[in-house]
Design an enzyme around this catalytic site. Structure first.
Site, mmCIF file in Angstrom:
data_model
loop_
_atom_site.group_PDB
_atom_site.id
_atom_site.type_symbol
_atom_site.label_atom_id
_atom_site.label_comp_id
_atom_site.label_asym_id
_atom_site.label_seq_id
_atom_site.Cartn_x
_atom_site.Cartn_y
_atom_site.Cartn_z
ATOM 1 N N TRP A 102 -9.443 3.198 9.873
ATOM 2 C CA TRP A 102 -10.031 3.450 8.276
ATOM 3 C C TRP A 102 -8.471 5.304 8.054
ATOM 4 O O TRP A 102 -8.623 5.058 7.205
ATOM 5 C CB TRP A 102 -10.716 2.993 7.859
ATOM 6 C CG TRP A 102 -11.181 1.636 7.763
ATOM 7 C CD1 TRP A 102 -12.445 0.476 8.976
ATOM 8 C CD2 TRP A 102 -10.471 0.794 7.120
ATOM 9 N NE1 TRP A 102 -11.883 -0.306 9.102
ATOM 10 C CE2 TRP A 102 -11.131 -0.468 7.307
ATOM 11 C CE3 TRP A 102 -9.954 0.493 5.661
ATOM 12 C CZ2 TRP A 102 -10.700 -1.369 7.684
ATOM 13 C CZ3 TRP A 102 -9.136 -0.599 5.021
ATOM 14 C CH2 TRP A 102 -9.584 -1.650 6.249
ATOM 15 N N ASP A 172 -15.740 9.254 4.433
ATOM 16 C CA ASP A 172 -15.584 7.821 3.800
ATOM 17 C C ASP A 172 -16.738 7.249 4.662
ATOM 18 O O ASP A 172 -17.040 7.022 6.243
ATOM 19 C CB ASP A 172 -13.923 7.027 4.212
ATOM 20 C CG ASP A 172 -14.165 5.412 4.470
ATOM 21 O OD1 ASP A 172 -14.737 4.596 3.798
ATOM 22 O OD2 ASP A 172 -12.982 4.467 5.211
ATOM 23 N N LYS A 196 -19.886 -3.764 2.956
ATOM 24 C CA LYS A 196 -20.869 -3.951 4.383
ATOM 25 C C LYS A 196 -22.243 -3.068 4.314
ATOM 26 O O LYS A 196 -22.591 -4.222 4.552
ATOM 27 C CB LYS A 196 -20.170 -2.211 5.467
ATOM 28 C CG LYS A 196 -18.330 -2.934 5.735
ATOM 29 C CD LYS A 196 -17.597 -2.838 4.831
ATOM 30 C CE LYS A 196 -16.543 -3.603 5.341
ATOM 31 N NZ LYS A 196 -15.017 -1.632 5.771
HETATM 32 C C1 LIG Z 1 -14.203 -1.771 4.949
HETATM 33 C C2 LIG Z 1 -13.622 -0.730 5.208
HETATM 34 C C3 LIG Z 1 -12.407 -0.359 4.204
HETATM 35 C C4 LIG Z 1 -11.496 -0.667 3.568
HETATM 36 O O1 LIG Z 1 -12.853 -1.267 2.046
HETATM 37 P P1 LIG Z 1 -11.680 -1.859 1.079
HETATM 38 O O2 LIG Z 1 -12.979 -1.959 0.540
HETATM 39 O O3 LIG Z 1 -11.612 -3.176 1.491
HETATM 40 O O4 LIG Z 1 -10.314 -1.497 0.483
HETATM 41 C C5 LIG Z 1 -12.250 1.387 4.811
HETATM 42 N N1 LIG Z 1 -12.918 2.042 5.107
HETATM 43 C C6 LIG Z 1 -14.030 2.231 6.216
HETATM 44 C C7 LIG Z 1 -15.014 2.826 6.995
HETATM 45 C C8 LIG Z 1 -14.505 0.387 5.944
HETATM 46 O O5 LIG Z 1 -15.190 -0.160 6.783
#
Ligand SMILES: *Cc1c(COP(=O)(O)O)cnc(C)c1O
Length: 360
Positions: A102, A172, A196
């Site tokens: 990511w 993030d 998540k």
């Molecule tokens: C799932 C995830 C993403 C992507 O998320 P989307 O909502 O599908 O764009 C980005 N960073 C992390 C750490 C993730 O777990």
């Protein structure tokens, strides 16, 4: 109804009581005669839902008053673009730390928009550890420093906030937000896709310090400009209202559980139980260095990769769902978000021991 345990990395398990409450309120929210899906986002019912959700999140995370909380669409991936557009000028230098899938994706997008310095990368070690802090090559003039607190696919998690000097820290937190207390004041901006640990897909939470708002590049699309969102209560257009409502119910659930300190204790116990089961067996293996193992996403492999399909099929019969690893890395992965009960993890470890006995 006896629901199975769902170890999906996202969209992921939600607290059962939240789903039950949503079901009860589906046809008639609080005597309005409407579902939350059917009502105006400008009406008094939804205004209350939105305001309460923000207040509850502020309380849970102890968000200081000089931060805005935005409820956006587009997933974390849209933030990969919005962050450089809002926080760095044309041609400006920005620092990115690469610890897995990511943060790499965030870096690739930032490279289209800014002068990216990759501070360090865990790629050569197959993302099994966070690069040593002493090896990081920070820029002197970066507009910000970006990292991913928990790599959802590789199972690598920071146990503390990296220290990088005065530069705004952008994080993030998609797969770790609300799993433990964090000191928001250490960050310039935190973002997280909801699916998540917060609620349904379609909602993205951004927590951003006031002084970082209002500097978007001139050509920034209207809906990606944090100032537009902040000035309009995240509603310059129709927000993801139903996802926002469910997120609000999840925030109330986390408060009832005792808040983030209680969540952290439980998450630490759950992941410790699973890592113990993996480490004490010669049949299972988790490749991540112990000091940065994730509490939320636990990847593991079997001694015989040919047994993966059998493992998943048998697990499913036991009510243990979605244990396949991400398509980019293979193997298995168990995601242990807040809403995964401790009994689910216990059942998984018992199944794993039994499977290893029979197939090891
Ligand atoms: C799932 C995830 C993403 C992507 O998320 P989307 O909502 O599908 O764009 C980005 N960073 C992390 C750490 C993730 O777990």
């Amino acid at each position: 109804m006896n629901r199975p345990y769902n170890f999906s990395a996202g969209p992921a398990v939600l607290p059962e009581s939240v789903l039950e409450r949503a079901a009860e309120e589906m046809l008639d929210f609080a005597g309005s005669g409407m579902s939350v899906m059917e009502m105006s986002h400008r009406g008094k019912e939804f205004t209350r839902i939105a305001t309460e959700a923000e207040a509850d999140l502020r309380e849970l995370m102890a968000i200081p008053t000089n931060y805005k909380v935005l409820f956006l669409q587009g997933g974390a991936t849209t933030q990969f673009s919005a962050i450089p557009l809002n926080l760095s000028g044309e041609g400006a230098r920005v620092d990115y730390l690469n610890t897995g899938f990511w943060s790499d994706r965030a870096t690739v997008e930032a490279k289209r928009l800014a002068d990216v310095n990759v501070v360090a990368s865990g790629e050569a070690g197959k993302y099994t550890a966070i690069p040593e802090r002493s090896q990081w090559q920070l820029s002197k003039d970066a507009a910000y420093f970006h990292y991913c607190a928990n790599e959802t696919i590789h199972g690598v998690e920071f146990q503390s906030v990296p220290q990088v000097g005065d530069v705004p820290v952008i994080c993030d937190m998609s797969s770790t937000i609300l799993s433990r207390p964090v000191d928001v004041s250490k960050f310039g901006l935190i973002y997280a896709g909801a699916q998540k640990n917060i609620g349904p897909a379609g909602l993205t939470v951004v927590i951003v310090r006031d002084d970082l708002i209002g500097h978007a590049r001139a050509k920034t699309p209207y809906l990606l400009d944090y100032k537009v969102m902040a000035d309009n209560g995240s509603m310059p257009n129709t927000p993801p209202s139903y996802a926002w409502y469910i997120a609000g119910l999840v925030f109330k659930w986390v408060k009832e559980q005792g808040g983030l300190a209680a969540m952290a204790e439980r998450n630490q116990r759950k992941s410790a139980a699973l890592y113990k089961a993996i480490d004490e067996s010669s049949f299972y293996k988790n490749p991540v260095q112990k000091d940065c193992r994730s509490w939320m996403n636990v990847p593991f492999t079997l001694a015989d990769a040919g047994l993966e399909k059998t493992f998943q099929d048998e697990a499913k019969k036991e009510g243990l769902l979605t244990l396949a690893g991400h398509r980019s890395v293979g193997g298995m992965r168990a995601s242990l978000y807040n809403a995964m009960p401790e009994e689910g993890v216990l059942k998984l470890t018992e199944f794993m021991a039994d499977f290893a006995r029979r197939h090891g």
